[in-house]
Each structure stands twice: as C-alpha cells, then as structure tokens.
Enzyme design. Structure first.
Site, PDB file in Angstrom:
ATOM      1  N   HIS A 108    -110.863 -36.256  39.438  1.00 30.78           N
ATOM      2  CA  HIS A 108    -110.322 -35.060  40.086  1.00 30.78           C
ATOM      3  C   HIS A 108    -109.723 -35.362  41.452  1.00 30.78           C
ATOM      4  CE1 HIS A 108    -112.149 -31.359  37.938  1.00 30.78           C
ATOM      5  NE2 HIS A 108    -111.654 -32.229  37.091  1.00 30.78           N
ATOM      6  N   ASP A 110    -103.502 -12.987  23.168  1.00 30.67           N
ATOM      7  CA  ASP A 110    -104.161 -12.209  24.224  1.00 30.67           C
ATOM      8  C   ASP A 110    -105.408 -12.965  24.701  1.00 30.67           C
ATOM      9  OD1 ASP A 110    -105.658 -10.374  25.674  1.00 30.67           O
ATOM     10  OD2 ASP A 110    -105.054  -8.679  24.427  1.00 30.67           O
ATOM     11  N   LYS A 155    -116.904 -22.508  30.708  1.00 32.38           N
ATOM     12  CA  LYS A 155    -115.640 -22.402  31.458  1.00 32.38           C
ATOM     13  C   LYS A 155    -114.768 -23.628  31.135  1.00 32.38           C
ATOM     14  CE  LYS A 155    -112.626 -22.774  34.984  1.00 32.38           C
ATOM     15  NZ  LYS A 155    -111.764 -23.915  35.289  1.00 32.38           N
ATOM     16  N   GLU A 212    -104.284 -25.900  36.051  1.00 35.36           N
ATOM     17  CA  GLU A 212    -105.396 -26.697  36.590  1.00 35.36           C
ATOM     18  C   GLU A 212    -105.189 -28.184  36.315  1.00 35.36           C
ATOM     19  OE1 GLU A 212    -109.331 -25.163  35.763  1.00 35.36           O
ATOM     20  OE2 GLU A 212    -110.238 -27.085  36.295  1.00 35.36           O
TER      21      GLU A 212
HETATM   22  P1  NDP Z   1     -98.551  -5.407  16.714  1.00 39.05           P
HETATM   23  O1  NDP Z   1     -98.784  -4.015  17.155  1.00 39.05           O
HETATM   24  O2  NDP Z   1     -97.308  -6.073  17.189  1.00 39.05           O
HETATM   25  O3  NDP Z   1     -98.645  -5.413  15.126  1.00 39.05           O
HETATM   26  C1  NDP Z   1     -98.406  -6.543  14.333  1.00 39.05           C
HETATM   27  C2  NDP Z   1     -97.002  -6.504  13.789  1.00 39.05           C
HETATM   28  O4  NDP Z   1     -96.733  -7.714  13.111  1.00 39.05           O
HETATM   29  C3  NDP Z   1     -96.835  -5.363  12.806  1.00 39.05           C
HETATM   30  O5  NDP Z   1     -95.743  -4.619  13.247  1.00 39.05           O
HETATM   31  C4  NDP Z   1     -96.507  -6.056  11.493  1.00 39.05           C
HETATM   32  O6  NDP Z   1     -95.445  -5.441  10.849  1.00 39.05           O
HETATM   33  C5  NDP Z   1     -95.993  -7.403  11.949  1.00 39.05           C
HETATM   34  N1  NDP Z   1     -96.189  -8.452  10.934  1.00 39.05           N
HETATM   35  C6  NDP Z   1     -95.204  -9.220  10.445  1.00 39.05           C
HETATM   36  N2  NDP Z   1     -95.698 -10.106   9.566  1.00 39.05           N
HETATM   37  C7  NDP Z   1     -97.014  -9.898   9.475  1.00 39.05           C
HETATM   38  C8  NDP Z   1     -98.062 -10.514   8.739  1.00 39.05           C
HETATM   39  N3  NDP Z   1     -97.840 -11.535   7.906  1.00 39.05           N
HETATM   40  N4  NDP Z   1     -99.330 -10.074   8.926  1.00 39.05           N
HETATM   41  C9  NDP Z   1     -99.585  -9.065   9.775  1.00 39.05           C
HETATM   42  N5  NDP Z   1     -98.625  -8.418  10.509  1.00 39.05           N
HETATM   43  C10 NDP Z   1     -97.345  -8.823  10.345  1.00 39.05           C
HETATM   44  O7  NDP Z   1     -99.731  -6.370  17.144  1.00 39.05           O
HETATM   45  P2  NDP Z   1    -101.289  -6.303  16.869  1.00 39.05           P
HETATM   46  O8  NDP Z   1    -101.674  -5.097  16.085  1.00 39.05           O
HETATM   47  O9  NDP Z   1    -101.639  -7.638  16.331  1.00 39.05           O
HETATM   48  O10 NDP Z   1    -101.872  -6.126  18.316  1.00 39.05           O
HETATM   49  C11 NDP Z   1    -101.847  -7.200  19.224  1.00 39.05           C
HETATM   50  C12 NDP Z   1    -101.418  -6.702  20.583  1.00 39.05           C
HETATM   51  O11 NDP Z   1    -102.226  -5.609  20.993  1.00 39.05           O
HETATM   52  C13 NDP Z   1    -101.575  -7.746  21.643  1.00 39.05           C
HETATM   53  O12 NDP Z   1    -100.399  -7.748  22.423  1.00 39.05           O
HETATM   54  C14 NDP Z   1    -102.745  -7.241  22.480  1.00 39.05           C
HETATM   55  O13 NDP Z   1    -102.623  -7.658  23.811  1.00 39.05           O
HETATM   56  C15 NDP Z   1    -102.616  -5.745  22.363  1.00 39.05           C
HETATM   57  N6  NDP Z   1    -103.796  -4.914  22.538  1.00 39.05           N
HETATM   58  C16 NDP Z   1    -105.071  -5.443  22.661  1.00 39.05           C
HETATM   59  C17 NDP Z   1    -106.153  -4.621  22.790  1.00 39.05           C
HETATM   60  C18 NDP Z   1    -107.515  -5.243  22.855  1.00 39.05           C
HETATM   61  O14 NDP Z   1    -107.637  -6.432  22.695  1.00 39.05           O
HETATM   62  N7  NDP Z   1    -108.573  -4.476  23.088  1.00 39.05           N
HETATM   63  C19 NDP Z   1    -106.013  -3.161  22.822  1.00 39.05           C
HETATM   64  C20 NDP Z   1    -104.644  -2.716  22.634  1.00 39.05           C
HETATM   65  C21 NDP Z   1    -103.594  -3.577  22.511  1.00 39.05           C
HETATM   66  P3  NDP Z   1     -95.652  -4.227   9.845  1.00 39.05           P
HETATM   67  O15 NDP Z   1     -96.044  -3.062  10.672  1.00 39.05           O
HETATM   68  O16 NDP Z   1     -94.340  -4.091   9.184  1.00 39.05           O
HETATM   69  O17 NDP Z   1     -96.730  -4.642   8.881  1.00 39.05           O
END
Ligand code: NDP
Length: 420
Positions: A374, A276, A260, A81
């Site tokens: 704009h 996200d 917005k 935009e």
């Molecule tokens: P991930 O599933 O990728 O989990 C986070 C990863 O980061 C884990 O594997 C963790 O590793 C790693 N990690 C590394 N360093 C750190 C740290 N310091 N602190 C925390 N984690 C760490 O992502 P999220 O669980 O964050 O989920 C986000 C994603 O889910 C987005 O892509 C979103 O679009 C999607 N999503 C959204 C939904 C919604 O909003 N309703 C529903 C479903 C999915 P380890 O496991 O080794 O700890």
C-alpha cells in the site's frame, strides 16, 4: 483465445485499449467511446438522473484471465482505491494455476413483500391466502405478462407474522433483470386482493433487498506450492489463512473489515456492469448477519491433502438488462468485455471475484502485512496530489519510500527539494 498479458500493467491506457482492440475484445464503437473518455456522455447522464450538472469519472480497469467454471473472463473493474485491481489480478493468476473457480447458483428469484397491519385473525388470514395460492400467482403473472413470455414469473408465496404485522412474501423469477421495478409493479397489483383476503390494510408493497432466493457460492482449491512466498512456506501460509478465517468468524470488528475487502472487488465489477451496488451491499451485509452475529462472507479451510479450500456465499441479484445497464455505454462495454454472460453466469463471476479479492488481502495480511504494497501506492497518490509531473513521480516515490512519515506536507517538501 489465449492472450499474453505480460507487461499489460506497464503500458499506457491508450496502449491497453489498442491491445483489447487487436484481440477482438473491443468493438470500434466502444473503443471510440473509451479512447475519447466518453464512457458516459452528458446527454445520457441527464436522462439517467435529475438536476444533472456533470459526470464524475472513476478509473476503469481490467482484471485479466479470470477462470470461472472452465471459462476465461476479462473482468472490468471500476474503483478509485489503489491496489484493488493489482490484488485481484494477482489472485486471479494463482487461482487459475489451481484450476480456477467453481460456482453454484442456488436459485435466481427476487423476493418482494406486502406488509399488512390491523389483521384481526392472522392464522385464519394465512390459511385464506394459501388456499388461493394458485389464483394469486396467476394474478401476479397477469400484472407483468412480458416476464412470463420470457420464461420467468411468480414462483412462490408465503406469509409470516412479525410483531403487529402480517407479511405477505412473493418470489419471482425475473430472468435477466435484477427485477426491482418488476417486483414493485407485481406487488402493487396484489395489494387489493391480499387486503381483501386478510381483512388487513397494506402499509407498503415493495421488493426486498435481502435476496435470499438469489444466493451464489464460489469455491477454489489451492495447493501449498502455489502459496509459497519468498519468506514463508505455502503450508504455513495455509495454516495462517485458516487461522485468519477463524478470527474473522470470532470477531465482528475483523469480520467487517474482512467483508469490506471482499466488497472492494464485488463493487468494482457490479459498478462496471451498471448494476445497483447499494442493493448488493445492503443484501450482502444483512446476509452476513443472519445467524445473529455478523460473520465473514468467506470461509478458508484445509482439506485432507493439505490444500487450501475457499468458499464464498452471498446473494447476488444482478442483471444483464434493465435499469441503467442498457443506456450506459460504459456498462455496455463491461458486458461486451465479459463476453455477454447471462445473469446467472455474471453472479458466479462476481462471487468468484469476491473470493479472489479476499484471498489476496488475507494472504498479504498473514505474511508481509498490507502496508508494504500500500505504501508505494500511497506515495504515488501523494506525488500526484502535490503536482509531480510524469518524470518527477518515480523519483519522488523513491524519496517518499525512505521518508519516516508519509503525508502531503512531506511529499510537498521532497518535491520542492527535487526541483531545486
Ligand atoms: P427495469 O425496470 O428496467 O426492468 C427490466 C426491463 O428489462 C424490462 O423492461 C424488460 O422488458 C427488459 N428485459 C429485456 N430482456 C429481458 C430478459 N431477458 N429478462 C428480463 N427482463 C428483460 O429494471 P428492473 O426491474 O430490473 O429494476 C432494476 C432497477 O431498479 C435498478 O436500476 C435499480 O437501481 C432500481 N430500483 C431498485 C430498488 C431496490 O433495490 N430496492 C427499488 C426501486 C428501483 P419487458 O418489460 O418487455 O419484459
């Protein structure tokens, strides 16, 4: 390091990248990706989604020198935009002269829920679950031990009865991740014990995007002198901004447009940092409605000294790891440009961006109106749409500025005229 950004907007993209490189804001690896327009290689895109055909590019811009909690950030903005980046840059400049933003992150946890139905005695079920609170929090942590090792984990649980449902809520410290998948894994592990304790049946176990345990506030104070315009004194600008703020509280038609405008800035950095944006949008708008009437996310008031005081409060469950952040080179570049802030710092920067974007929009609305700025950008878009070359574009924009109506037909006719 202090950087002189004067003239940055007049440079070519290649010159801008060169400046970032010279100032040490861009490592060679990211510079090569950006310079070759490879912020998302097709092979990476193909791993991120399904049935991938290609990638869709958007302008990747920079808002320089954003002062938040005493630290200066170079902020990446991804938006198509026109005028959003210019407005944020203008507001960043004047707010910096007033001491910048102060932020407060009230908490940093994600909430998830298990919805139960056919619970015969909800009051008894609530008591039975709360009696086992310690054990259930331990079970939650056992379902995702790595987050506990990182210093996070399940922090609280509670239950509420709504219509035919008994809802179990869990709040988890997800550290640097947004935590959607983390929450979903933990909740699914709790379904059986919760069903057993309540006698109910689970219909779903899922993260909630109403992230009321990840709420952030940003605040700024501006003196009247800083808000002087060529035609209006700063004191009057402040009174008009306060009135505009009251208007947006009174009328949801205005509040929607007001919010917005805030999301123009917030989405731009949320997208750039690989977060996200649907989650942030959904949470922000419901948060704005929690009082029962859709409200503006910002508030502008005048303090006793006559200064303008702005605040913004909204949930910002953003991460610095996880999801696509770690695999999207453009997102990695955004975190590098920001100096790798923590998830809490990033939430503070994003809230401040929302407040700055809102100040720029409301200030323009209550003074010159937004069309003046704009129109020039619209003339540019129209010029590009009808195929004006780099040399023709400024000439065509000048002609369009004098035209009574701006549309593609007029642009086409004026370009033909210019080429004669
Ligand atoms: P991930 O599933 O990728 O989990 C986070 C990863 O980061 C884990 O594997 C963790 O590793 C790693 N990690 C590394 N360093 C750190 C740290 N310091 N602190 C925390 N984690 C760490 O992502 P999220 O669980 O964050 O989920 C986000 C994603 O889910 C987005 O892509 C979103 O679009 C999607 N999503 C959204 C939904 C919604 O909003 N309703 C529903 C479903 C999915 P380890 O496991 O080794 O700890």
């Amino acid at each position: 390091m202090k950087i002189n950004w004067t003239g940055f907007s007049k440079k070519t993209p290649a010159e801008r990248l060169q400046i970032l490189k010279e100032k040490g804001l861009l490592q060679d690896e990211h510079w090569q990706l950006l310079d070759s327009q490879q912020t998302l290689p097709l092979e990476t895109a193909n791993q991120m989604s399904e049935n991938v055909l290609a990638t869709l590019a958007l302008p990747y811009s920079l808002v320089p020198d954003f002062l938040v909690d005493g630290k200066t950030y170079q902020v990446p903005f991804v938006t198509e935009e026109p005028s959003v980046v210019a407005a944020a840059s203008f507001a960043a400049k004047i707010i910096k002269r007033s001491g910048g933003f102060e932020t407060e992150v009230h908490k940093r946890q994600m909430i998830g829920q298990i919805a139960l139905y056919q619970v015969d005695n909800a009051d008894q079920a609530i008591k039975d679950v709360l009696r086992k609170k310690k054990e259930l929090l331990e079970q939650a942590n056992q379902a995702y031990p790595s987050i506990v090792a990182r210093g996070g984990g399940a922090r609280d649980l509670w239950l509420e009865q709504k219509d035919d449902f008994l809802i179990f809520y869990l709040s988890v410290d997800t550290q640097e991740a947004m935590g959607a998948n983390m929450l979903n894994t933990i909740l699914e592990a709790l379904v059986s014990p919760i069903e057993a304790l309540t006698g109910g049946e689970s219909i779903m176990a899922i993260l909630s995007n109403l992230a009321t345990n990840s709420v952030v506030t940003a605040r700024c104070v501006l003196s009247p002198r800083i808000l002087d315009t060529r035609t209006t004194k700063g004191e009057d600008v402040i009174d008009r901004i306060v009135l505009a703020s009251e208007f947006s509280k009174a009328d949801p038609y205005r509040a929607t447009t007001h919010n917005k405008g805030i999301m123009n800035g917030i989405d731009s950095i949320v997208i750039a940092t690989g977060n996200d944006w649907r989650a942030i949008e959904a949470g922000a708008h419901v948060f704005a409605s929690l009082s029962g009437q859709y409200q503006p996310l910002t508030s502008w008031t005048k303090d006793e000294a006559g200064n303008l005081v702005g605040t913004i409060t909204l949930p910002l469950p953003v991460g610095t790891v996880g999801g696509s952040i770690s695999i999207h080179p453009g997102a990695q570049f955004a975190h590098e440009l920001l100096g790798h802030p923590s998830a809490i710092e990033l939430a503070g920067i994003i809230a401040s961006i929302g407040l700055a974007q809102n100040l720029a929009a409301v200030r323009a609305l209550v003074t010159d109106g937004i069309q003046k700025g704009h129109m020039r950008l619209q003339a540019k878009s129209l010029g590009l749409a009808v195929g004006a070359t780099e040399e023709e574009l400024p000439l065509l924009m000048n002609l369009l500025a004098k035209a009574p109506h701006l549309n593609q037909e007029t642009a086409k006719a004026l370009l033909e005229e210019l080429r004669k």
